[in-house]
Design a protein around this motif. Sequence first.
Motif, PDB file in Angstrom:
ATOM      1  N   SER A  33       0.847  -1.185   0.000  1.00 26.17           N
ATOM      2  CA  SER A  33       0.000   0.000   0.000  1.00 26.17           C
ATOM      3  C   SER A  33       0.883   1.236   0.000  1.00 26.17           C
ATOM      4  O   SER A  33       1.901   1.283   0.685  1.00 26.17           O
ATOM      5  N   HIS A  34       0.467   2.226  -0.755  1.00 26.80           N
ATOM      6  CA  HIS A  34       1.215   3.484  -0.810  1.00 26.80           C
ATOM      7  C   HIS A  34       0.932   4.355   0.402  1.00 26.80           C
ATOM      8  O   HIS A  34       1.639   5.309   0.660  1.00 26.80           O
ATOM      9  N   GLY A  35      -0.120   4.034   1.126  1.00 29.68           N
ATOM     10  CA  GLY A  35      -0.421   4.752   2.363  1.00 29.68           C
ATOM     11  C   GLY A  35      -0.864   6.193   2.162  1.00 29.68           C
ATOM     12  O   GLY A  35      -0.594   7.048   2.989  1.00 29.68           O
ATOM     13  N   ARG A  36      -1.571   6.458   1.085  1.00 29.14           N
ATOM     14  CA  ARG A  36      -2.075   7.817   0.870  1.00 29.14           C
ATOM     15  C   ARG A  36      -3.135   8.140   1.908  1.00 29.14           C
ATOM     16  O   ARG A  36      -3.866   7.275   2.367  1.00 29.14           O
ATOM     17  N   GLU A  37      -3.215   9.425   2.253  1.00 28.12           N
ATOM     18  CA  GLU A  37      -4.200   9.865   3.231  1.00 28.12           C
ATOM     19  C   GLU A  37      -4.918  11.099   2.723  1.00 28.12           C
ATOM     20  O   GLU A  37      -4.492  11.736   1.769  1.00 28.12           O
ATOM     21  N   GLY A  38      -5.983  11.435   3.381  1.00 27.55           N
ATOM     22  CA  GLY A  38      -6.692  12.679   3.111  1.00 27.55           C
ATOM     23  C   GLY A  38      -7.241  12.776   1.702  1.00 27.55           C
ATOM     24  O   GLY A  38      -7.802  11.830   1.158  1.00 27.55           O
ATOM     25  N   VAL A  39      -7.056  13.944   1.095  1.00 33.92           N
ATOM     26  CA  VAL A  39      -7.610  14.229  -0.225  1.00 33.92           C
ATOM     27  C   VAL A  39      -7.042  13.292  -1.283  1.00 33.92           C
ATOM     28  O   VAL A  39      -7.762  12.829  -2.160  1.00 33.92           O
ATOM     29  N   ALA A  40      -5.755  12.989  -1.213  1.00 28.54           N
ATOM     30  CA  ALA A  40      -5.138  12.100  -2.202  1.00 28.54           C
ATOM     31  C   ALA A  40      -5.816  10.731  -2.190  1.00 28.54           C
ATOM     32  O   ALA A  40      -6.078  10.157  -3.243  1.00 28.54           O
ATOM     33  N   ARG A  41      -6.123  10.234  -1.010  1.00 27.80           N
ATOM     34  CA  ARG A  41      -6.781   8.931  -0.916  1.00 27.80           C
ATOM     35  C   ARG A  41      -8.193   9.018  -1.487  1.00 27.80           C
ATOM     36  O   ARG A  41      -8.652   8.121  -2.185  1.00 27.80           O
ATOM     37  N   TYR A  42      -8.889  10.101  -1.183  1.00 28.52           N
ATOM     38  CA  TYR A  42     -10.255  10.279  -1.676  1.00 28.52           C
ATOM     39  C   TYR A  42     -10.267  10.372  -3.205  1.00 28.52           C
ATOM     40  O   TYR A  42     -11.084   9.750  -3.866  1.00 28.52           O
ATOM     41  N   LEU A  43      -9.367  11.157  -3.763  1.00 26.29           N
ATOM     42  CA  LEU A  43      -9.340  11.357  -5.207  1.00 26.29           C
ATOM     43  C   LEU A  43      -8.812  10.144  -5.959  1.00 26.29           C
ATOM     44  O   LEU A  43      -9.292   9.812  -7.042  1.00 26.29           O
ATOM     45  N   LEU A  44      -7.798   9.505  -5.417  1.00 22.07           N
ATOM     46  CA  LEU A  44      -7.154   8.397  -6.119  1.00 22.07           C
ATOM     47  C   LEU A  44      -7.729   7.041  -5.746  1.00 22.07           C
ATOM     48  O   LEU A  44      -7.484   6.060  -6.422  1.00 22.07           O
ATOM     49  N   GLY A  45      -8.474   6.975  -4.633  1.00 22.03           N
ATOM     50  CA  GLY A  45      -9.012   5.705  -4.187  1.00 22.03           C
ATOM     51  C   GLY A  45      -7.931   4.886  -3.513  1.00 22.03           C
ATOM     52  O   GLY A  45      -6.779   5.287  -3.439  1.00 22.03           O
ATOM     53  N   SER A  46      -8.303   3.750  -3.009  1.00 18.48           N
ATOM     54  CA  SER A  46      -7.350   2.870  -2.364  1.00 18.48           C
ATOM     55  C   SER A  46      -7.589   1.455  -2.853  1.00 18.48           C
ATOM     56  O   SER A  46      -8.580   0.825  -2.489  1.00 18.48           O
ATOM     57  N   VAL A  47      -6.667   0.981  -3.672  1.00 16.18           N
ATOM     58  CA  VAL A  47      -6.768  -0.390  -4.172  1.00 16.18           C
ATOM     59  C   VAL A  47      -6.738  -1.353  -2.995  1.00 16.18           C
ATOM     60  O   VAL A  47      -7.553  -2.269  -2.905  1.00 16.18           O
ATOM     61  N   ALA A  48      -5.810  -1.140  -2.073  1.00 13.91           N
ATOM     62  CA  ALA A  48      -5.668  -2.047  -0.934  1.00 13.91           C
ATOM     63  C   ALA A  48      -6.958  -2.109  -0.115  1.00 13.91           C
ATOM     64  O   ALA A  48      -7.415  -3.194   0.267  1.00 13.91           O
ATOM     65  N   GLU A  49      -7.565  -0.957   0.151  1.00 14.99           N
ATOM     66  CA  GLU A  49      -8.789  -0.940   0.947  1.00 14.99           C
ATOM     67  C   GLU A  49      -9.912  -1.694   0.248  1.00 14.99           C
ATOM     68  O   GLU A  49     -10.650  -2.471   0.867  1.00 14.99           O
ATOM     69  N   THR A  50     -10.042  -1.495  -1.048  1.00 17.89           N
ATOM     70  CA  THR A  50     -11.094  -2.186  -1.800  1.00 17.89           C
ATOM     71  C   THR A  50     -10.863  -3.688  -1.801  1.00 17.89           C
ATOM     72  O   THR A  50     -11.804  -4.467  -1.624  1.00 17.89           O
TER      73      THR A  50
END
Length: 145
Positions: free
Chosen positions: A111-128
């Motif tokens: 996981s790239h560990g993005r947070e905040g707006v970046a996670r919202y805009l880019l989504g999270s493959v790992a979370e899905t």
Amino acid sequence: MSQQVLVPVDGSRPSRAALEYAREQFPDAELTLLYVADPMTDYSRQRAYPGYTAEDEYKSEREKGEAVLESFEETLPDALTVETTVEAGDPARTIVQYADDHGVDGIVLGSHGREGVARYLLGSVAETVVRRAAVPVTVINDHEA
């Protein structure tokens, strides 16, 4: 019968860390390295940069995936049972579908560990993948990446 572990890779440090973790934690497992070629990446590149023909870049996401898989496979010992594959589609959906279709016992992904707006805009493959997979999922968060 040995375990089958799916390790989705994208060429990043987190995916290398995931492969290393899978190798250490599941030394007797059959590993499958999966690169998901997102067709939208090629489309976006062509639309954003008309006439894009950089010689040092890959011609397609599939070609990039094959190169990434080859470079990852070269780091593994010969005694390890490894399969590599490139699939096209949305990364999270394709990972979950591949796991379902091939009866894997677990998934290890970085996981790239993005947070905040970046996670919202880019989504999270790992979370899905964690939410939708029918098998255990281990997420390796490489904070140094």
